[in-house]
Motif scaffolding. Sequence first.
Motif, PDB file in Angstrom:
ATOM      1  N   GLU B 134       0.822  -1.228   0.000  1.00  0.00           N
ATOM      2  CA  GLU B 134       0.000   0.000   0.000  1.00  0.00           C
ATOM      3  C   GLU B 134       0.849   1.269   0.000  1.00  0.00           C
ATOM      4  O   GLU B 134       0.426   2.306  -0.495  1.00  0.00           O
ATOM      5  CB  GLU B 134      -1.030   0.010   1.127  1.00  0.00           C
ATOM      6  CG  GLU B 134      -0.507  -0.092   2.530  1.00  0.00           C
ATOM      7  CD  GLU B 134      -0.569  -1.533   3.032  1.00  0.00           C
ATOM      8  OE1 GLU B 134      -0.362  -2.447   2.212  1.00  0.00           O
ATOM      9  OE2 GLU B 134      -0.819  -1.724   4.232  1.00  0.00           O
ATOM     10  N   TYR B 137       1.094   2.653  -3.446  1.00  0.00           N
ATOM     11  CA  TYR B 137      -0.186   2.856  -4.150  1.00  0.00           C
ATOM     12  C   TYR B 137      -0.093   3.985  -5.182  1.00  0.00           C
ATOM     13  O   TYR B 137      -0.494   3.825  -6.339  1.00  0.00           O
ATOM     14  CB  TYR B 137      -1.270   3.139  -3.111  1.00  0.00           C
ATOM     15  CG  TYR B 137      -2.612   3.531  -3.673  1.00  0.00           C
ATOM     16  CD1 TYR B 137      -3.330   2.678  -4.509  1.00  0.00           C
ATOM     17  CD2 TYR B 137      -3.196   4.757  -3.337  1.00  0.00           C
ATOM     18  CE1 TYR B 137      -4.582   3.033  -5.003  1.00  0.00           C
ATOM     19  CE2 TYR B 137      -4.447   5.121  -3.819  1.00  0.00           C
ATOM     20  CZ  TYR B 137      -5.132   4.256  -4.654  1.00  0.00           C
ATOM     21  OH  TYR B 137      -6.366   4.606  -5.140  1.00  0.00           O
ATOM     22  N   ALA B 159      -3.670   5.827   0.325  1.00  0.00           N
ATOM     23  CA  ALA B 159      -3.395   4.387   0.296  1.00  0.00           C
ATOM     24  C   ALA B 159      -4.244   3.635   1.320  1.00  0.00           C
ATOM     25  O   ALA B 159      -4.759   2.553   1.028  1.00  0.00           O
ATOM     26  CB  ALA B 159      -1.906   4.147   0.559  1.00  0.00           C
ATOM     27  N   LEU B 163      -6.756   0.519   0.585  1.00  0.00           N
ATOM     28  CA  LEU B 163      -6.684  -0.791   1.246  1.00  0.00           C
ATOM     29  C   LEU B 163      -8.055  -1.179   1.809  1.00  0.00           C
ATOM     30  O   LEU B 163      -8.513  -2.319   1.647  1.00  0.00           O
ATOM     31  CB  LEU B 163      -5.639  -0.729   2.367  1.00  0.00           C
ATOM     32  CG  LEU B 163      -5.448  -1.979   3.208  1.00  0.00           C
ATOM     33  CD1 LEU B 163      -4.898  -3.124   2.371  1.00  0.00           C
ATOM     34  CD2 LEU B 163      -4.492  -1.698   4.374  1.00  0.00           C
ATOM     35  N   PHE B 186      -3.764  -5.368  -2.467  1.00  0.00           N
ATOM     36  CA  PHE B 186      -2.710  -5.018  -1.513  1.00  0.00           C
ATOM     37  C   PHE B 186      -2.333  -6.216  -0.642  1.00  0.00           C
ATOM     38  O   PHE B 186      -1.349  -6.167   0.085  1.00  0.00           O
ATOM     39  CB  PHE B 186      -3.151  -3.845  -0.641  1.00  0.00           C
ATOM     40  CG  PHE B 186      -3.549  -2.661  -1.467  1.00  0.00           C
ATOM     41  CD1 PHE B 186      -2.586  -1.840  -2.028  1.00  0.00           C
ATOM     42  CD2 PHE B 186      -4.884  -2.397  -1.735  1.00  0.00           C
ATOM     43  CE1 PHE B 186      -2.944  -0.773  -2.829  1.00  0.00           C
ATOM     44  CE2 PHE B 186      -5.256  -1.331  -2.534  1.00  0.00           C
ATOM     45  CZ  PHE B 186      -4.285  -0.515  -3.090  1.00  0.00           C
TER      46      PHE B 186
END
Lengths: 104, 380
Positions: B134, B137, B159, B163, B186
């Motif tokens: 993550e 991201y 991020a 998630l 993720f």
Amino acid sequence: MSLPVQPRMREDLIVRQVEEDFVVYDPVSDRTSLLNLSAAVVFELCDGTRTKSDIAAALAETFNKARTDVMGDVEVALDEFKRQGFLQTESADPRGPGPGSGTE
Amino acid sequence: MKPEAAFLIALARGEVQRAVDFFRESRDGDLIAPLATLHQIDALCSWMWRRHTTGATGLHSSVLPEFVTRPLRHAYLHHLLRNEALARDVTDLQESLAARGVEGLCLKGPYLAFRSYPDPGTRPISDIDLCVREEQYDGALAALEDRGYVPCASPPRRAEEALQRAHYGGQLRFVARGRRPVELHFRMVNAGPPSPDERWVWETRRDLVVGSCSLSIPGPEAMLLHLLLHANQHGFALLRLLHDIRWMIDCEGAAIDWDFLSSRIRQLRFRAGAYHALLLARDLAGAEVPEKPLKEWQPSLPRRKLFSMLWRLPAARRLEAPRRRMETESPLLFLLEMGSVSEKSRYVAGLIREAGGLARFLARLGHVSSMGAKKKERAR
């Protein structure tokens, strides 16, 4: 819309001979088409340098036939390629953003 | 079981003479190709048929009529070329990720098609499942954009939100014209709340060479766990899910550390699901499953009965298991088969939060069930 004078295939198409089959995959439509032998040869000849008449001449030479005998096959194949969207057009950008398809 | 289903099970396993015997019993040969497509084994069946009728097996290809073999062959050719295009897409994406300093883990598709199945055309791949950390991201979003991908729904900005969305709200999906869609993950285990970390998955990763590109893929135990979860998540409704497990085990053989996998499965409280997925893969797809994990993971008899009822295993064995709605697949798997009570509570809380409150969550469930009811009504 009429056919281009010197037809050319889209560069993003994948065309392969797999055993006895001639196959074209179009990543934009996510469709696969099978070609017969003469259509496969016409496909290869559509490189943007040949006119319909040149293509018929080359096809006739390949199959040892008269040009007039193969012109019908060439016209059918080109019409089908146009219908399927295989031919390159001036403005087409086959890899621009657009919707995808399918999910797992 | 209908002879058409028995035919497909046998053919996909490469038991061609048995398949022919079932075909002779069939009164509805027209059903075969659509059933093979529904179970995503049409390409594999075509490959098996060709392999066994072009060799010295004594079977002639004309034993099966063209209305059966032709659509299967077309499916094989389609997936062969589509996977070639996908290899190109994955290579491009990998280059963009590397340029952005992002490490991506390519989940099952390319591994299955290009390494474990017997031929790249035999395993359909509809999209690219990409797992990133993550923290990366933003870089992953930029890399996708570099290749012309656009999100199907507005992507979360942070991020942490991404998630949460991936686990509670739905997949983060990206599309680009002329490319296979990408789903961004993720965690490899994406059922339930996001685990605090999945370092073991990253630590056991390995390389897969596809064309001129080297991809990171999960190690053998992580991959098998992923496939076992996947088969459960989709309610064993596709024979292809069981073949994924079969060809993976065939390919990896002794490389799988079953004790290590067992410890991960216990940690996830996923023994019953893993047991039944292995059992079905053995019985329907011909997977050579060692006895040890089957003995170790075998649930008690009442638990087996309950599992069989909840997941409609008799129907799965007849290739008649219904597909669940996508929205309910992951939640059902986690809430019925995985995690501790506290994890389940946390998960339900997350689902409600992501839906925007209890009322909306219930409305969404109602929507899903009313869609199911409408579908049943239409079918009637």
